[in-house]
Write a protein that holds these residues in place. Sequence first.
Motif, PDB file in Angstrom:
ATOM      1  N   SER A   1       0.899  -1.082  -0.034  1.00 32.04           N
ATOM      2  CA  SER A   1      -0.034  -0.072  -0.052  1.00 32.04           C
ATOM      3  C   SER A   1       0.825   1.234  -0.024  1.00 32.04           C
ATOM      4  N   GLY A   2       2.204   1.213   0.262  1.00 31.92           N
ATOM      5  CA  GLY A   2       3.151   2.400   0.410  1.00 31.92           C
ATOM      6  C   GLY A   2       2.598   3.206   1.557  1.00 31.92           C
ATOM      7  N   ALA A   3       2.450   2.474   2.579  1.00 34.23           N
ATOM      8  CA  ALA A   3       1.715   2.808   3.870  1.00 34.23           C
ATOM      9  C   ALA A   3       2.870   3.156   4.972  1.00 34.23           C
ATOM     10  N   TYR A   4       4.022   3.533   4.619  1.00 37.63           N
ATOM     11  CA  TYR A   4       5.293   3.630   5.649  1.00 37.63           C
ATOM     12  C   TYR A   4       4.798   4.499   6.669  1.00 37.63           C
ATOM     13  N   GLU A   5       4.653   5.977   5.992  1.00 34.25           N
ATOM     14  CA  GLU A   5       4.520   7.253   6.575  1.00 34.25           C
ATOM     15  C   GLU A   5       3.408   7.197   7.726  1.00 34.25           C
TER      16      GLU A   5
ATOM     17  N   VAL B   1     -12.264  -4.109   6.964  1.00 33.62           N
ATOM     18  CA  VAL B   1     -11.682  -4.032   5.621  1.00 33.62           C
ATOM     19  C   VAL B   1     -11.599  -2.696   4.873  1.00 33.62           C
ATOM     20  N   GLY B   2     -10.119  -2.642   4.558  1.00 31.73           N
ATOM     21  CA  GLY B   2      -9.503  -1.312   3.965  1.00 31.73           C
ATOM     22  C   GLY B   2      -8.156  -1.294   3.454  1.00 31.73           C
ATOM     23  N   ASP B   3      -7.754  -0.373   2.794  1.00 32.95           N
ATOM     24  CA  ASP B   3      -6.263  -0.243   2.253  1.00 32.95           C
ATOM     25  C   ASP B   3      -5.462   0.287   3.496  1.00 32.95           C
ATOM     26  N   ALA B   4      -4.412  -0.242   3.487  1.00 30.14           N
ATOM     27  CA  ALA B   4      -3.451  -0.080   4.851  1.00 30.14           C
ATOM     28  C   ALA B   4      -3.255   1.695   5.047  1.00 30.14           C
ATOM     29  N   ARG B   5      -2.700   2.144   4.024  1.00 31.51           N
ATOM     30  CA  ARG B   5      -2.620   3.561   4.142  1.00 31.51           C
ATOM     31  C   ARG B   5      -3.970   4.476   4.088  1.00 31.51           C
ATOM     32  N   ALA B   6      -4.732   4.211   3.533  1.00 32.79           N
ATOM     33  CA  ALA B   6      -5.984   5.079   3.771  1.00 32.79           C
ATOM     34  C   ALA B   6      -6.564   4.508   5.130  1.00 32.79           C
ATOM     35  N   THR B   7      -6.746   3.624   5.687  1.00 33.01           N
ATOM     36  CA  THR B   7      -7.233   3.194   6.983  1.00 33.01           C
ATOM     37  C   THR B   7      -6.232   3.659   8.174  1.00 33.01           C
ATOM     38  N   LEU B   8      -4.919   3.446   7.868  1.00 31.53           N
ATOM     39  CA  LEU B   8      -4.221   3.918   9.121  1.00 31.53           C
ATOM     40  C   LEU B   8      -4.420   5.745   9.200  1.00 31.53           C
ATOM     41  N   ALA B   9      -4.516   6.388   7.954  1.00 35.95           N
ATOM     42  CA  ALA B   9      -4.696   7.825   7.999  1.00 35.95           C
ATOM     43  C   ALA B   9      -5.997   8.142   8.735  1.00 35.95           C
ATOM     44  N   GLN B  10      -7.055   7.435   8.680  1.00 31.90           N
ATOM     45  CA  GLN B  10      -8.398   7.399   9.170  1.00 31.90           C
ATOM     46  C   GLN B  10      -8.152   7.338  10.676  1.00 31.90           C
ATOM     47  N   LEU B  11      -7.415   6.050  11.092  1.00 30.00           N
ATOM     48  CA  LEU B  11      -7.113   6.093  12.473  1.00 30.00           C
ATOM     49  C   LEU B  11      -6.419   7.270  13.394  1.00 30.00           C
ATOM     50  N   SER B  12      -5.493   7.797  12.544  1.00 27.79           N
ATOM     51  CA  SER B  12      -4.532   8.933  13.086  1.00 27.79           C
ATOM     52  C   SER B  12      -5.558   9.961  12.975  1.00 27.79           C
ATOM     53  N   ALA B  13      -6.393  10.458  12.055  1.00 31.43           N
ATOM     54  CA  ALA B  13      -7.341  11.505  12.336  1.00 31.43           C
ATOM     55  C   ALA B  13      -8.443  11.481  13.482  1.00 31.43           C
ATOM     56  N   ALA B  14      -8.882  10.246  13.474  1.00 31.32           N
ATOM     57  CA  ALA B  14      -9.769  10.062  14.729  1.00 31.32           C
ATOM     58  C   ALA B  14      -9.274  10.020  16.152  1.00 31.32           C
TER      59      ALA B  14
END
Length: 524
Positions: free
Chosen positions: A228-232, A333-346
């Motif tokens: 996913s390119g979810a490193y950051e 169920v979700g893309d790693a990068r998008a879902t990790l960003a969601q968690l951070s925002a929340a």
Amino acid sequence: MDLNMSADSVTGAIFMAQCLKDEGVEKVFGQCGHTNYALIDACDRLGIEYVSFRHEQQAVHAADAYYRVSRKLAVINVHLSPGLTNTVTGVASAAMDGTPMLVITGNTPTYHHPREAHQSMRLHADASQGDIFKPICKRVWRVDDARHLPDVMHRALNIAQTGRPGAVLLDIPMDVFAQKISAEAQTRSRRPNFARPMGDAEGVAEAVAMLKGASNPVIFAGNGVALSGAYEALKALAEQLGAPVATTLVGKGVFPENHPLSLGTTGIWGARVANDTTRTADVILAVGTAFGEADCSSWRPEHTFNIPGTKLIQIDLDPQEIGKSYPVDIGIVGDARATLAQLSAALGDQPRPLAVVEAQRARLDGAKAAWREELKETQEIDTKPIHPARLLKVLSDAAPADAIFVTDVGWNKNGAGQQLEIQGRNGFLTSGGMATMGYSPAAAVGAAMGAPDRKVLGLVGDGGLMSVLGALTTAVELDIPVLWVLFNNFCYSTIRTVGTTYFNNKQGTEFRSPDGELYNPDFQ
């Protein structure tokens, strides 16, 4: 020849090559044969490099590693029957590790199929070589008329690269390569504009509440983070939450291992600190991992994960992976990068009380210090032959921060999970799901082609030498700089340990000459 796709007609081979070029493909890996040479020629005419290996399995491993480093589609072009069957292990290995791969093979001419031409493979149907790949590919096509190529090419490219990435096979009879068609290459323009699938809002909210109340949370990251390119996104969430990060072996390096929150890898060959911390966690946030056997110490709760007991939040793009190995409290169920960003925002600015974070950090620092002391016993031992732990520690310290280590199978893989400190993205490549011996030599060449500005170190044991010679010749031919490190211990050391530990037997695990002495070729 006029290669303009707006011309009245082009050959099937030229059409396929143009589709690859429009997709951004710069290199095609394989080995030549009379049935696939038309596509080799077409690619050459359109400026796509054909990277030839002395064995098809090596070509696939190289293409696999090339993708993992460059994120450019892995494309294979091989001859029929023995050429194609030689790729089976490499394609299966790549597919199990989520590498998107387009495999193109030649076949006997369509007009010879009922008569079983030379090298034709007949299983349950005429010229049915593609059937062998059905268990390991997302889709298999045999295209018996070039008129179908405009409909097949864009679908093959889509399926390989979307959803859970994997391999697809195009089985092309040699006369189809030569047939003329009138069509324009349209691949990307026919691909849906996929937004990264985000996690369900209700599930994200529940996960946030669970993480905020955790006293000893751990993030467990797998290869899905790399895909996913979810490193950051992973690093940002770990720092925001103050939670340590453990990884799978294939995911090693998705989180910088010199970071204070890094635990290293879990499992049979993992770090004790990672196993102990994941086993005693109250909440685990797992992202992009299927909880494979080796990463979970054969799922024995006394060694690594104690689930249930520990609460589990699992994020994965593939719904079939969620809850497969362990029951989940929250599955997203979700893309790693998008879902990790969601968690951070929340999570907000202060997701967990500072005192709780500091207490966990103190426990972590103590456990990591104890683990480093434990490692010193073998890392600093001054014996001959050199202990592999010492060799790996020296290599880890000497290598540039962005070096790429490519392992084979055995101590050079298992020990590397413990001993190497990977700092750079895609800095550790190995065959995960298949654990394919012979992976490293050619994969190191592919990695160097994908990242020519980075130092590549190929680690290989003397048991995995069957693919070294071909990889060396290709590296010399293409002037590819790779440093190979050979673990010359005259045996299959990991399996010898199994034999001596459980059976009091070493039969078949050591390399000996007829006079009984330990034997290997002279590598000097």
